[in-house]
Design a protein around this motif. Structure first.
Motif, PDB file in Angstrom:
ATOM      1  N   GLY A 100      14.722   7.573   8.374  1.00  0.00           N
ATOM      2  CA  GLY A 100      15.915   7.037   7.717  1.00  0.00           C
ATOM      3  C   GLY A 100      17.177   7.525   8.406  1.00  0.00           C
ATOM      4  O   GLY A 100      17.295   8.708   8.734  1.00  0.00           O
ATOM      5  N   GLY A 143      20.432   7.171   7.139  1.00  0.00           N
ATOM      6  CA  GLY A 143      21.617   7.308   6.289  1.00  0.00           C
ATOM      7  C   GLY A 143      22.296   8.606   6.712  1.00  0.00           C
ATOM      8  O   GLY A 143      21.887   9.242   7.703  1.00  0.00           O
ATOM      9  N   PHE A 185      13.991   7.168  12.784  1.00  0.00           N
ATOM     10  CA  PHE A 185      13.494   5.809  12.538  1.00  0.00           C
ATOM     11  C   PHE A 185      14.300   5.158  11.418  1.00  0.00           C
ATOM     12  O   PHE A 185      14.355   5.681  10.296  1.00  0.00           O
ATOM     13  CB  PHE A 185      12.007   5.853  12.159  1.00  0.00           C
ATOM     14  N   GLY A 240      23.637   4.383   8.769  1.00  0.00           N
ATOM     15  CA  GLY A 240      24.649   4.654   7.737  1.00  0.00           C
ATOM     16  C   GLY A 240      24.126   4.532   6.319  1.00  0.00           C
ATOM     17  O   GLY A 240      24.653   5.148   5.411  1.00  0.00           O
ATOM     18  N   ILE A 282      26.374   4.250   3.144  1.00  0.00           N
ATOM     19  CA  ILE A 282      27.765   4.280   3.631  1.00  0.00           C
ATOM     20  C   ILE A 282      28.009   3.061   4.515  1.00  0.00           C
ATOM     21  O   ILE A 282      27.367   2.893   5.554  1.00  0.00           O
ATOM     22  CB  ILE A 282      28.046   5.591   4.398  1.00  0.00           C
ATOM     23  N   SER A 298      13.506  -0.198  13.157  1.00  0.00           N
ATOM     24  CA  SER A 298      12.187   0.449  13.255  1.00  0.00           C
ATOM     25  C   SER A 298      11.712   0.794  11.852  1.00  0.00           C
ATOM     26  O   SER A 298      11.875   1.925  11.381  1.00  0.00           O
ATOM     27  CB  SER A 298      12.280   1.726  14.092  1.00  0.00           C
ATOM     28  N   LYS A 299      11.159  -0.209  11.207  1.00  0.00           N
ATOM     29  CA  LYS A 299      10.742  -0.016   9.813  1.00  0.00           C
ATOM     30  C   LYS A 299       9.414   0.737   9.755  1.00  0.00           C
ATOM     31  O   LYS A 299       8.428   0.326  10.382  1.00  0.00           O
ATOM     32  CB  LYS A 299      10.609  -1.385   9.133  1.00  0.00           C
ATOM     33  N   PRO A 354      14.662   7.225   0.504  1.00  0.00           N
ATOM     34  CA  PRO A 354      14.678   7.310  -0.963  1.00  0.00           C
ATOM     35  C   PRO A 354      13.278   7.646  -1.491  1.00  0.00           C
ATOM     36  O   PRO A 354      12.265   7.316  -0.848  1.00  0.00           O
ATOM     37  CB  PRO A 354      15.108   5.898  -1.384  1.00  0.00           C
ATOM     38  N   LEU A 399       4.985   4.969   1.163  1.00  0.00           N
ATOM     39  CA  LEU A 399       4.526   5.121   2.552  1.00  0.00           C
ATOM     40  C   LEU A 399       3.486   6.223   2.739  1.00  0.00           C
ATOM     41  O   LEU A 399       2.943   6.377   3.824  1.00  0.00           O
ATOM     42  CB  LEU A 399       5.727   5.415   3.469  1.00  0.00           C
ATOM     43  N   LEU A 419      32.871  -1.119 -10.271  1.00  0.00           N
ATOM     44  CA  LEU A 419      31.448  -0.751 -10.228  1.00  0.00           C
ATOM     45  C   LEU A 419      30.765  -1.245 -11.501  1.00  0.00           C
ATOM     46  O   LEU A 419      31.220  -0.949 -12.613  1.00  0.00           O
ATOM     47  CB  LEU A 419      31.296   0.768 -10.104  1.00  0.00           C
ATOM     48  N   GLY A 445      17.172  14.201   1.338  1.00  0.00           N
ATOM     49  CA  GLY A 445      17.802  12.973   0.848  1.00  0.00           C
ATOM     50  C   GLY A 445      18.605  13.268  -0.401  1.00  0.00           C
ATOM     51  O   GLY A 445      18.571  14.385  -0.930  1.00  0.00           O
ATOM     52  N   ILE A 503      24.894  16.709   1.019  1.00  0.00           N
ATOM     53  CA  ILE A 503      23.880  16.246   1.969  1.00  0.00           C
ATOM     54  C   ILE A 503      24.045  16.955   3.315  1.00  0.00           C
ATOM     55  O   ILE A 503      23.069  17.383   3.932  1.00  0.00           O
ATOM     56  CB  ILE A 503      23.973  14.704   2.107  1.00  0.00           C
TER      57      ILE A 503
HETATM   58  C1  LIG Z   1      28.410   2.896  -4.926  1.00  0.00           C
HETATM   59  C2  LIG Z   1      28.301   4.312  -4.419  1.00  0.00           C
HETATM   60  C3  LIG Z   1      29.455   5.066  -4.232  1.00  0.00           C
HETATM   61  C4  LIG Z   1      29.365   6.377  -3.767  1.00  0.00           C
HETATM   62  N1  LIG Z   1      30.514   7.081  -3.550  1.00  0.00           N
HETATM   63  C5  LIG Z   1      30.453   8.311  -3.005  1.00  0.00           C
HETATM   64  C6  LIG Z   1      31.644   8.985  -2.623  1.00  0.00           C
HETATM   65  O1  LIG Z   1      32.761   8.460  -2.747  1.00  0.00           O
HETATM   66  N2  LIG Z   1      31.520  10.235  -2.084  1.00  0.00           N
HETATM   67  C7  LIG Z   1      30.306  10.834  -1.899  1.00  0.00           C
HETATM   68  O2  LIG Z   1      30.266  11.979  -1.425  1.00  0.00           O
HETATM   69  N3  LIG Z   1      29.157  10.199  -2.215  1.00  0.00           N
HETATM   70  C8  LIG Z   1      29.203   8.951  -2.745  1.00  0.00           C
HETATM   71  N4  LIG Z   1      28.040   8.274  -3.032  1.00  0.00           N
HETATM   72  C9  LIG Z   1      26.748   8.932  -2.755  1.00  0.00           C
HETATM   73  C10 LIG Z   1      26.395   8.899  -1.265  1.00  0.00           C
HETATM   74  O3  LIG Z   1      26.963   7.780  -0.654  1.00  0.00           O
HETATM   75  C11 LIG Z   1      24.883   8.814  -1.084  1.00  0.00           C
HETATM   76  O4  LIG Z   1      24.255   9.832  -1.851  1.00  0.00           O
HETATM   77  C12 LIG Z   1      24.491   8.983   0.386  1.00  0.00           C
HETATM   78  O5  LIG Z   1      25.200   8.092   1.205  1.00  0.00           O
HETATM   79  C13 LIG Z   1      22.985   8.756   0.513  1.00  0.00           C
HETATM   80  O6  LIG Z   1      22.599   9.037   1.828  1.00  0.00           O
HETATM   81  P1  LIG Z   1      21.062   9.157   2.224  1.00  0.00           P
HETATM   82  O7  LIG Z   1      20.994   9.263   3.689  1.00  0.00           O
HETATM   83  O8  LIG Z   1      20.394  10.216   1.412  1.00  0.00           O
HETATM   84  O9  LIG Z   1      20.394   7.783   1.721  1.00  0.00           O
HETATM   85  P2  LIG Z   1      20.625   6.301   2.260  1.00  0.00           P
HETATM   86  O10 LIG Z   1      22.019   6.090   2.637  1.00  0.00           O
HETATM   87  O11 LIG Z   1      20.017   5.419   1.226  1.00  0.00           O
HETATM   88  O12 LIG Z   1      19.741   6.241   3.596  1.00  0.00           O
HETATM   89  C14 LIG Z   1      18.367   5.986   3.612  1.00  0.00           C
HETATM   90  C15 LIG Z   1      18.065   5.220   4.898  1.00  0.00           C
HETATM   91  O13 LIG Z   1      16.653   4.998   4.983  1.00  0.00           O
HETATM   92  C16 LIG Z   1      16.449   3.704   5.537  1.00  0.00           C
HETATM   93  N5  LIG Z   1      15.100   3.227   5.190  1.00  0.00           N
HETATM   94  C17 LIG Z   1      14.639   2.831   3.973  1.00  0.00           C
HETATM   95  N6  LIG Z   1      13.345   2.441   4.077  1.00  0.00           N
HETATM   96  C18 LIG Z   1      12.975   2.611   5.368  1.00  0.00           C
HETATM   97  C19 LIG Z   1      11.763   2.395   6.083  1.00  0.00           C
HETATM   98  N7  LIG Z   1      10.660   1.912   5.490  1.00  0.00           N
HETATM   99  N8  LIG Z   1      11.752   2.676   7.403  1.00  0.00           N
HETATM  100  C20 LIG Z   1      12.862   3.167   8.034  1.00  0.00           C
HETATM  101  N9  LIG Z   1      14.037   3.377   7.402  1.00  0.00           N
HETATM  102  C21 LIG Z   1      14.094   3.109   6.089  1.00  0.00           C
HETATM  103  C22 LIG Z   1      17.550   2.874   4.869  1.00  0.00           C
HETATM  104  O14 LIG Z   1      17.772   1.660   5.562  1.00  0.00           O
HETATM  105  C23 LIG Z   1      18.724   3.833   4.929  1.00  0.00           C
HETATM  106  O15 LIG Z   1      19.476   3.679   6.104  1.00  0.00           O
HETATM  107  C24 LIG Z   1      28.093   6.956  -3.497  1.00  0.00           C
HETATM  108  C25 LIG Z   1      26.938   6.198  -3.683  1.00  0.00           C
HETATM  109  C26 LIG Z   1      27.030   4.889  -4.130  1.00  0.00           C
HETATM  110  C27 LIG Z   1      25.769   4.078  -4.311  1.00  0.00           C
END
Ligand SMILES: Cc1cc2nc3c(=O)[nH]c(=O)nc-3n(C[C@H](O)[C@H](O)[C@H](O)COP(=O)(O)OP(=O)(O)OC[C@H]3O[C@@H](n4cnc5c(N)ncnc54)[C@H](O)[C@@H]3O)c2cc1C
Length: 465
Positions: free
Chosen positions: A8, A10, A32, A39, A42, A233-234, A265, A272, A345, A418, A429
């Motif tokens: 992932g 993100g 991957f 992103g 984000i 790259s899923k 997530p 998986l 929202l 995550g 994070i």
């Molecule tokens: C509406 C909203 C507003 C927010 N506002 C704020 C804010 O203002 N400030 C703040 O600090 N936080 C904020 N947050 C929280 C913050 O944005 C998130 O907690 C953070 O961005 C999550 O990052 P992550 O990398 O953990 O998850 P994600 O961003 O969900 O990344 C997971 C990644 O895994 C990839 N993925 C999924 N399945 C697969 C697969 N099978 N194979 C390969 N890749 C895969 C996805 O495509 C994704 O890119 C907000 C969240 C939301 C929803």
């Protein structure tokens, strides 16, 4: 060479890969990502010369944000930072059918329908002996203050932070800071006043973003990691193999890794890993997510209805929206050709039939509410919605036990990270990514990769936890 797979891209995956690369430059790292952009949540978008955030909006300036600001500096992005307008501190709560100011002064708080129940509690007698081990945000606020304060303020705060239900979310997991304040002084209100004096109170922090929006951070990380990042790259399966892990991709290819850091997530990681221990899987399955539709509305005309950071809507108001941000007040530089720029929202864990609704429905809902709350008939000149059906993980009662279970039953050298584990915000994070990178560096420095260890499920988990 040790091969490390980051799942992932993100902010969790990117920041973890970045810090591992800094600390352990000799390891081979592959990230991957299923999408053709990095992103995750984000995502910033330009429309003409206006910038809209489709997910996270900014970094809160809190003591815990030191590491993310360091990262910004190390990436050479300091001159890209834009600070939210410090003068716009006012927040509102939609209460009893009206937008009401959240007062900053004690005298005003005495008379405000939003806070007067809270102020009365200053003299409330406390039962300090009976502090429960764990309680919901609603229970905690009811115990320290009263139910009305929990229904209005706590409910709105939980909606704003994670689109959740204050009666189900754990105070220990979502607001560990409040538990600290309580420890310092069981009279929570006094403790909060003290923190406020020191400038550390809840809701007092500033917010920062970048000239090109928050995705400047993730896109710069992605550029820095271009040799490691594999877009489109899923991952379709993760197997524990004789030596290490097999990461199987949708295009039929696979990657053999010695160490894996999942930044996916919880529900996806669960799907998986069918071959992983049952307890690991059931731990992941217990995580719930709230759905959110992020509706951006732009109006050419300036509204002077409510000049504030934004407002939150407690569930009891039955409005169906969680809150509204007034972007043109906080970041006026993001909307040079708009008078009013709003993010509405909609959703949350208590929203009925979210998945059955489409983008048009959410746009219409947002416009209907804004027209009502702003007392206007104006229609937006611009609107864009992003529907995220699993937007925000819920830190429900029992959160710490769930996290412990996942870590306890993670196979060796398999790290689960995550936003459902160590904090929702981007600062949390990034802090977590540094801890993970240090743990991996320790493993590598101790030459810990050993195929016997890799063959055992769950025995070395405390090391990887
Ligand atoms: C509406 C909203 C507003 C927010 N506002 C704020 C804010 O203002 N400030 C703040 O600090 N936080 C904020 N947050 C929280 C913050 O944005 C998130 O907690 C953070 O961005 C999550 O990052 P992550 O990398 O953990 O998850 P994600 O961003 O969900 O990344 C997971 C990644 O895994 C990839 N993925 C999924 N399945 C697969 C697969 N099978 N194979 C390969 N890749 C895969 C996805 O495509 C994704 O890119 C907000 C969240 C939301 C929803």
């Amino acid at each position: 060479m040790t091969r490390i797979a980051i799942l992932g891209a993100g902010i969790s995956g990117l920041a973890t890969a970045y810090h591992i690369k800094q600390l352990s430059p000799h390891a081979e790292i592959k990230i991957f990502e299923k999408n053709n952009r990095a992103g995750g949540i984000i995502e910033s978008m330009m429309f003409q010369d206006n910038l809209f955030e489709l997910g996270a909006r900014g970094i809160r300036l809190l003591p815990k944000s030191k590491n993310i600001l360091n990262l910004v500096k190390n990436l050479g992005l300091e001159d890209q930072l834009v600070y939210g307008n410090k003068k716009i501190k006012q927040r509102y709560i939609y209460h009893a059918g009206k937008l009401r100011k959240v007062p900053h002064k004690i005298l005003a708080a005495l008379f405000s329908p939003v806070t007067r129940h809270l102020v009365k509690c200053y003299f409330k007698k406390r039962d300090e002996q009976n502090t429960p081990q764990e309680e919901s945000v609603h229970q905690f606020v009811s115990r320290h203050f009263n139910t009305k304060t929990a229904d209005i303020i706590a409910d709105a705060l939980v909606s704003g932070l994670c689109a959740g239900d204050a009666k189900k979310v754990s105070i220990h997991a979502l607001f560990p800071q409040l538990i600290q304040f309580q420890k310092q002084n069981p009279h929570l209100l006094k403790s909060l006043f003290k923190q406020r004096k020191n400038g550390l109170g809840l809701g007092q922090s500033g917010i920062v973003s970048f000239k090109q929006g928050l995705s400047c951070l993730t896109s710069t990380l992605a550029k820095t990691l271009h040799n490691e990042l594999l877009l489109s790259s899923k991952i379709v399966r993760i197997n524990q193999e004789k030596r290490g892990y097999g990461i199987y991709l949708a295009d039929g290819s696979f990657y053999q890794a010695d160490i894996v850091v999942s930044c996916l997530p919880a529900n996806i990681l669960n799907e998986l890993t069918p071959q992983f221990p049952k307890e690991f899987q059931s731990g992941l399955a217990e995580f719930e997510y709230a759905p959110v539709a992020v509706v951006n509305l732009g109006f050419k005309k300036k509204s002077d209805q409510f000049n504030a950071f934004g407002y939150l809507v407690p569930h009891q108001e039955k409005q169906g929206i969680l809150g509204v941000y007034r972007n043109d007040q906080t970041f006026p530089q993001f909307c040079p050709s708009l008078g009013t720029s709003l993010t509405v929202l909609i959703g949350g864990t208590r929203y009925q039939d979210f998945d059955a609704k489409n983008e048009l429905f959410f746009c219409n809902e947002a416009v209907r509410h804004i027209q009502k709350h702003f007392k206007t008939k104006q229609v937006p000149d611009y609107q864009y919605v992003k529907v995220i059906s699993k937007a925000l993980p819920q830190y429900l009662l029992g959160h710490e036990q769930r996290v412990f279970k996942i870590k306890r039953f993670s196979p060796p050298h398999f790290f689960v990270r995550g936003n459902f584990i160590g904090g929702l915000g981007v600062s949390d994070i990034v802090n977590q990514s540094i801890i993970t990178a240090k743990k991996i560096d320790n493993i590598l420095s101790n030459d810990f990769i050993d195929s016997n260890v890799l063959n055992l499920f769950g025995t070395e988990t405390i090391l990887s936890a």
